[in-house]
Design an enzyme around this catalytic site. Structure first.
Site, short mmCIF file in Angstrom:
data_model
loop_
_atom_site.label_atom_id
_atom_site.label_comp_id
_atom_site.label_asym_id
_atom_site.label_seq_id
_atom_site.Cartn_x
_atom_site.Cartn_y
_atom_site.Cartn_z
N SER A 135 9.98 44.73 20.07
CA SER A 135 8.72 45.38 19.68
C SER A 135 8.63 46.85 20.08
O SER A 135 8.10 47.65 19.31
CB SER A 135 7.53 44.59 20.23
OG SER A 135 7.45 43.36 19.55
N TYR A 168 16.45 35.54 12.43
CA TYR A 168 16.92 36.85 11.96
C TYR A 168 18.23 37.27 12.61
O TYR A 168 18.81 38.28 12.24
CB TYR A 168 15.85 37.93 12.15
CG TYR A 168 15.26 37.99 13.55
CD1 TYR A 168 15.92 38.65 14.59
CD2 TYR A 168 14.05 37.38 13.82
CE1 TYR A 168 15.38 38.70 15.85
CE2 TYR A 168 13.49 37.42 15.10
CZ TYR A 168 14.16 38.08 16.11
OH TYR A 168 13.64 38.12 17.38
N GLY A 227 7.86 23.02 16.04
CA GLY A 227 7.62 23.70 17.32
C GLY A 227 6.48 24.70 17.15
O GLY A 227 5.67 24.58 16.22
N GLY A 273 11.04 21.84 11.24
CA GLY A 273 10.65 22.28 12.58
C GLY A 273 9.16 22.21 12.81
O GLY A 273 8.37 22.71 11.99
N LYS A 321 0.37 32.74 23.82
CA LYS A 321 -0.26 32.92 22.51
C LYS A 321 -1.51 32.05 22.34
O LYS A 321 -2.40 32.39 21.57
CB LYS A 321 0.74 32.63 21.38
CG LYS A 321 1.79 33.73 21.24
CD LYS A 321 2.65 33.51 20.02
CE LYS A 321 3.72 34.58 19.92
NZ LYS A 321 4.46 34.51 18.66
N THR A 341 3.16 37.41 23.59
CA THR A 341 4.27 36.51 23.27
C THR A 341 4.24 35.31 24.21
O THR A 341 3.31 35.12 24.99
CB THR A 341 5.62 37.27 23.27
OG1 THR A 341 6.62 36.40 22.74
CG2 THR A 341 6.03 37.73 24.66
N ASN A 345 11.01 16.97 11.34
CA ASN A 345 11.33 17.42 12.69
C ASN A 345 12.20 16.39 13.39
O ASN A 345 12.08 15.18 13.14
CB ASN A 345 10.03 17.64 13.49
CG ASN A 345 10.26 18.49 14.72
OD1 ASN A 345 10.85 19.56 14.63
ND2 ASN A 345 9.80 18.02 15.87
P1 NAP Z 1 10.19 25.98 19.67
O1 NAP Z 1 8.71 25.84 19.85
O2 NAP Z 1 11.08 25.84 20.84
O3 NAP Z 1 10.61 24.86 18.56
C1 NAP Z 1 11.98 24.63 18.27
C2 NAP Z 1 12.10 23.75 17.05
O4 NAP Z 1 13.48 23.57 16.77
C3 NAP Z 1 11.51 22.34 17.22
O5 NAP Z 1 11.06 21.87 15.98
C4 NAP Z 1 12.73 21.54 17.68
O6 NAP Z 1 12.66 20.16 17.41
C5 NAP Z 1 13.81 22.17 16.82
N1 NAP Z 1 15.15 21.99 17.38
C6 NAP Z 1 15.67 22.60 18.47
N2 NAP Z 1 16.95 22.19 18.67
C7 NAP Z 1 17.22 21.28 17.70
C8 NAP Z 1 18.36 20.51 17.38
N3 NAP Z 1 19.50 20.58 18.08
N4 NAP Z 1 18.31 19.69 16.30
C9 NAP Z 1 17.18 19.61 15.56
N5 NAP Z 1 16.05 20.32 15.81
C10 NAP Z 1 16.06 21.15 16.88
O7 NAP Z 1 10.56 27.37 18.98
P2 NAP Z 1 9.62 28.27 18.05
O8 NAP Z 1 8.85 29.21 18.89
O9 NAP Z 1 8.89 27.38 17.10
O10 NAP Z 1 10.72 29.14 17.25
C11 NAP Z 1 11.58 28.54 16.29
C12 NAP Z 1 12.46 29.60 15.65
O11 NAP Z 1 11.66 30.48 14.86
C13 NAP Z 1 13.13 30.52 16.68
O12 NAP Z 1 14.36 30.00 17.08
C14 NAP Z 1 13.28 31.84 15.95
O13 NAP Z 1 14.57 31.94 15.41
C15 NAP Z 1 12.28 31.74 14.82
N6 NAP Z 1 11.26 32.79 14.97
C16 NAP Z 1 11.30 33.84 14.12
C17 NAP Z 1 10.37 34.85 14.22
C18 NAP Z 1 10.44 36.01 13.27
O14 NAP Z 1 9.66 36.96 13.44
N7 NAP Z 1 11.28 35.97 12.27
C19 NAP Z 1 9.37 34.80 15.20
C20 NAP Z 1 9.37 33.71 16.07
C21 NAP Z 1 10.31 32.71 15.94
P3 NAP Z 1 11.99 19.13 18.51
O15 NAP Z 1 10.50 19.30 18.34
O16 NAP Z 1 12.46 17.80 18.10
O17 NAP Z 1 12.47 19.58 19.86
#
Ligand code: NAP
Length: 293
Positions: free
Chosen positions: A29, A236, A140, A138, A78, A74, A162
């Site tokens: 950021s 990304y 999360g 997903g 949040k 962050t 999920n």
């Molecule tokens: P999070 O709350 O930790 O959630 C992770 C998700 O991934 C959950 O649905 C989890 O499933 C799943 N997962 C993790 N390991 C797995 C595996 N081995 N097999 C299957 N599913 C798995 O993370 P978050 O904050 O939602 O972020 C998710 C992603 O979004 C980040 O990794 C990032 O790349 C992306 N993101 C992008 C931006 C952007 O601006 N472009 C911003 C924020 C995040 P379970 O629920 O079963 O554990």
């Protein structure tokens, strides 16, 4: 010119912007906002502020007392930050997740530019949500917010897949109850095998495939990718994930999450400065960040 440096030297009229969270050292950021300040000719400086557990309210009130113009928020604050605000934007209030604070009389107003930024990025990429049947991978923090976005933007239905099926079902119950229609269906990851054979938009919101796990996709089966007309990966880094490669091999369009990252920043910058960032300026940020990955 080094675009990541503020355009003007810091003086008595410089306004401060920042990021609160823990940890904050990894953040992109400052690069985004200090570059936008340069491009838009604003006398601003953006810095990360690590906030210890239990100190969130003091941090927000302290920032307000110091006339900090605006903050990003962050992980892990949040949701907790909602309790520290003077006002909340309706989208952020529905999603119960705030990533941007804008100074208003008496405190800060909270917004969720992660979701408005994603929507702007998708719109610019020609990816619609209205009347779409969406497969969302997903449940999360981000997956949950995207489920709200899809429902609020008129998706016909969202198949929320999920690894932990219970979590998908809990998010679906929550979103449907709040939105007032049965839009989201919580399912296991394997449930793609039971979906009607049509063409779907898939949004990839798991962390699988993120650097350094370059050779992984949350679903590996090529049959899944044949169900898609478009795959939108929110990751990304790397710029092209295995999920995206598999989409393209199956004839679907594929996008990464860099534009979402750029536009969540652009939307916050616009709110703080009551200005409009041009598409060219946003592209400049996109170019700068894509060189990093
Ligand atoms: P999070 O709350 O930790 O959630 C992770 C998700 O991934 C959950 O649905 C989890 O499933 C799943 N997962 C993790 N390991 C797995 C595996 N081995 N097999 C299957 N599913 C798995 O993370 P978050 O904050 O939602 O972020 C998710 C992603 O979004 C980040 O990794 C990032 O790349 C992306 N993101 C992008 C931006 C952007 O601006 N472009 C911003 C924020 C995040 P379970 O629920 O079963 O554990």
């Amino acid at each position: 010119m080094n675009l990541s440096k503020p355009v003007s030297k810091i003086d008595g009229t410089t306004r401060v912007l920042g990021l609160i969270g823990n940890p904050v050292a990894h953040t992109l950021s400052p690069e985004i906002h200090n570059t936008l300040a340069s491009l838009c000719g604003r006398n601003l400086v953006y810095v990360p502020f690590p906030v210890e557990q239990g100190a969130l309210d003091r941090a927000v009130q302290g920032a307000y007392a110091l006339h900090v113009l605006g903050l990003n928020v962050t992980v892990p604050y949040k949701r907790d930050v909602l309790l520290c605000l003077k006002e909340i934007d309706p989208l952020a209030e529905t999603v119960e997740s705030v990533n941007t604070l804008v100074s208003v009389p008496g405190g800060y107003r909270g917004y969720n530019t992660d979701m408005s930024g994603l929507f702007r990025a998708m719109t610019e990429d020609g990816v619609a949500l209205q009347d779409e049947e969406v497969i969302l991978l997903g449940a999360g923090g981000v997956g949950r917010a995207v489920a709200y976005l899809c429902a609020m933007k008129g998706a016909a239905c969202v198949f929320l897949l999920n690894r932990s099926e219970e979590k998908a079902k809990a998010v679906a119950r929550e979103v449907n109850a709040k939105i007032g229609r049965e839009c989201v269906l919580g399912l296991s990851l394997e449930a793609y095998r039971t979906l009607p054979a049509k063409k779907y938009l898939a949004i990839q919101a798991t962390s699988v495939g993120m650097f350094p796990r370059l050779d992984e996709a949350v679903i590996e089966d090529p049959a899944f990718y044949r169900l898609l007309h478009t795959g939108y990966d929110l990751i990304y880094r790397p710029g092209q994930t295995k999920f995206m490669r598999q989409c393209e091999q199956a004839g679907a369009r594929a996008f990464n999450g860099l534009k979402m990252l750029v536009y969540q920043g652009v939307e916050a910058f616009e709110l703080w400065n009551d200005t409009t960032v041009t598409k060219e300026q946003a592209q400049e940020i996109n170019r700068m960040l894509s060189q990093r990955f």
